[in-house]
Design an enzyme around this catalytic site. Sequence first.
Site, short mmCIF file in Angstrom:
data_model
loop_
_atom_site.label_atom_id
_atom_site.label_comp_id
_atom_site.label_asym_id
_atom_site.label_seq_id
_atom_site.Cartn_x
_atom_site.Cartn_y
_atom_site.Cartn_z
N HIS A 238 -1.27 -7.09 -9.28
CA HIS A 238 -1.24 -5.99 -9.88
C HIS A 238 -2.31 -5.67 -11.22
O HIS A 238 -3.19 -4.79 -11.18
CB HIS A 238 -0.07 -5.43 -10.45
CG HIS A 238 1.12 -5.31 -9.40
ND1 HIS A 238 1.19 -4.60 -8.38
CD2 HIS A 238 2.47 -6.18 -9.22
CE1 HIS A 238 2.16 -4.79 -7.40
NE2 HIS A 238 2.79 -5.81 -7.79
N ASP A 289 2.71 -5.57 -0.40
CA ASP A 289 3.87 -5.69 -1.40
C ASP A 289 5.12 -5.27 -0.88
O ASP A 289 5.45 -6.07 -0.08
CB ASP A 289 3.49 -4.70 -2.60
CG ASP A 289 4.21 -5.25 -4.00
OD1 ASP A 289 5.26 -6.18 -3.76
OD2 ASP A 289 3.79 -4.93 -4.89
#
Length: 417
Positions: A238, A289
Amino acid sequence: MSRPLLATRTDTGWRLPGIANLHSHAFQRAMAGLAERRGEAAAGEDSFWTWRETMYRFAARFDPDTLRAVAAQLYVEMLEAGYTSVCEFHYLHHAPDGRAYDDPAVMSRALIDAARETGIRLTLLPVLYMTGGFDGRALAERQRRFAHDVDGYLRLLDTLRVHQGPALRIGCALHSLRAVPQDAMDAVLAALPADARIHVHIAEQTAEVDECVAVRGMRPVQWLLDRADVDARWTLVHATHLDETEVAAIARSRATVAICPTTEANLGDGFFPLREYLEHGGRWGVGSDSHVSVSPVEELRWLEYGQRLRARRRNIAAIEAGASVGETLLRGVLESAADSAGFTDTSRDVVVLDASAPQLAGACEPDVVDRWLFSGNRPLVSRVEVDGEVLVESGRHRAHELKAERYRDAMRTLLAD
C-alpha cells in the site's frame, strides 16, 4: 533507445509474460461483496476500520479444509486472468480461539496444497502479528488466531522452508509496524536467510500514520527506513500515505511498493502518489489483496484511472512523450516481480491473448497491451502456461469445474448460520 515491445504475435494469439500478484489474502475472496452494507457509523463514515470488524467475524469461520477450497478457487481465477504467481500474505495461523493446531503449519499447508493443485507459483508469506497498536496493546479476542511470539514464528518459517522448490518460496511478512514491536522486528530480520523476501503493510490508513507519529514521533515509512536495511528484498504494501521525502526515499531503497487499486478503492484508502514515485524511478507492482476483483486488467486500469481522477489529466503513468501507458504499466509489474516474489526465472510463464477477440481486431505489437487494458471487461486471456505447463486453455483452467464445486461446498459451510 526504445525498449523491446512486450507482446509477440504467434499462431495461437498474442503472447505476453505472466504477471505476478504481489499481495493476496486468499480467505477474503469468500467475503467479496459481503461487506457492502452500511454499518452503524454515520452516513459516509464507514471505513477500513469498520470493514475490518466484518473481516474478523468472517475469518473466524475458516478451518484448513475451507481455506484450501477457497484458495484453490481463487488461484484458478488468478490463472485464468493472467496471474502466474502470487504472494500470499497469510495470518490465519491458529484455530479461531487462538489455540495452536496439532500441526502448527496446517493452515499454511492448506495454501501450499491449493497452489500445487492449481499450478500457480506461490510465495508464501507467513505473517508475524503480535500487538494491537503502536502502543503495544494486547491483541483483541478476534485477532488471537493471528498471533505468534518470535520463537514460534521462526519455528514456523523453518518448518515451511523444507517444502521450497521451483514453484514455492517461503518469505516473511511483518503484518504492520503497529503489530510488530521493534525488538521483535529486529530479531526476526536478523534470523532470516539473506535471500528471504520481506513484505509489510505500511501507511495504508491516515489513522495508522497519525498513531505512529503520536507514539514514535515520526511517520511509519520514515521510521522503517531509518531502522531497517530496506532494499530490493522488501515489498511495502500500500504505502498510500507518503510525504515527498518518503516517496523519494522508497525509490532510492529499491524496495517494491505493492499497490492494490481495487481493494484500496473498495476500502476508501486513498490514492498512491504514482506519478511522483515514477519520476523518482520507484519500483512497484500490483496485488488483488481482498479480491473484490481478481484481474490484473482491473488493477492496472484503475491504477491509471485513479491517478487521472486525482490529477484531472490523462496518460499519467507514461513519463516519456509517445510512451504507451499499457506497456509502461505492464513493464512496471514485470520488472519488480523477481525481487518481490523471489522467482528468478519465469521465462516460461506465458499469457496468450485471444487474437480473434473483437477488442483486438487490427491490433499490432505497439498497441495490443493498451487494447487489452483499456478496451472493456471481456476476458481476453485464452491460454496460460507456468514453467511451460499449460494450465489454462480456451480461457478455462483444467481444474475449473472441480475447484468451483469444492468452493461452493466451502461457501455453504462458511455461510451456514
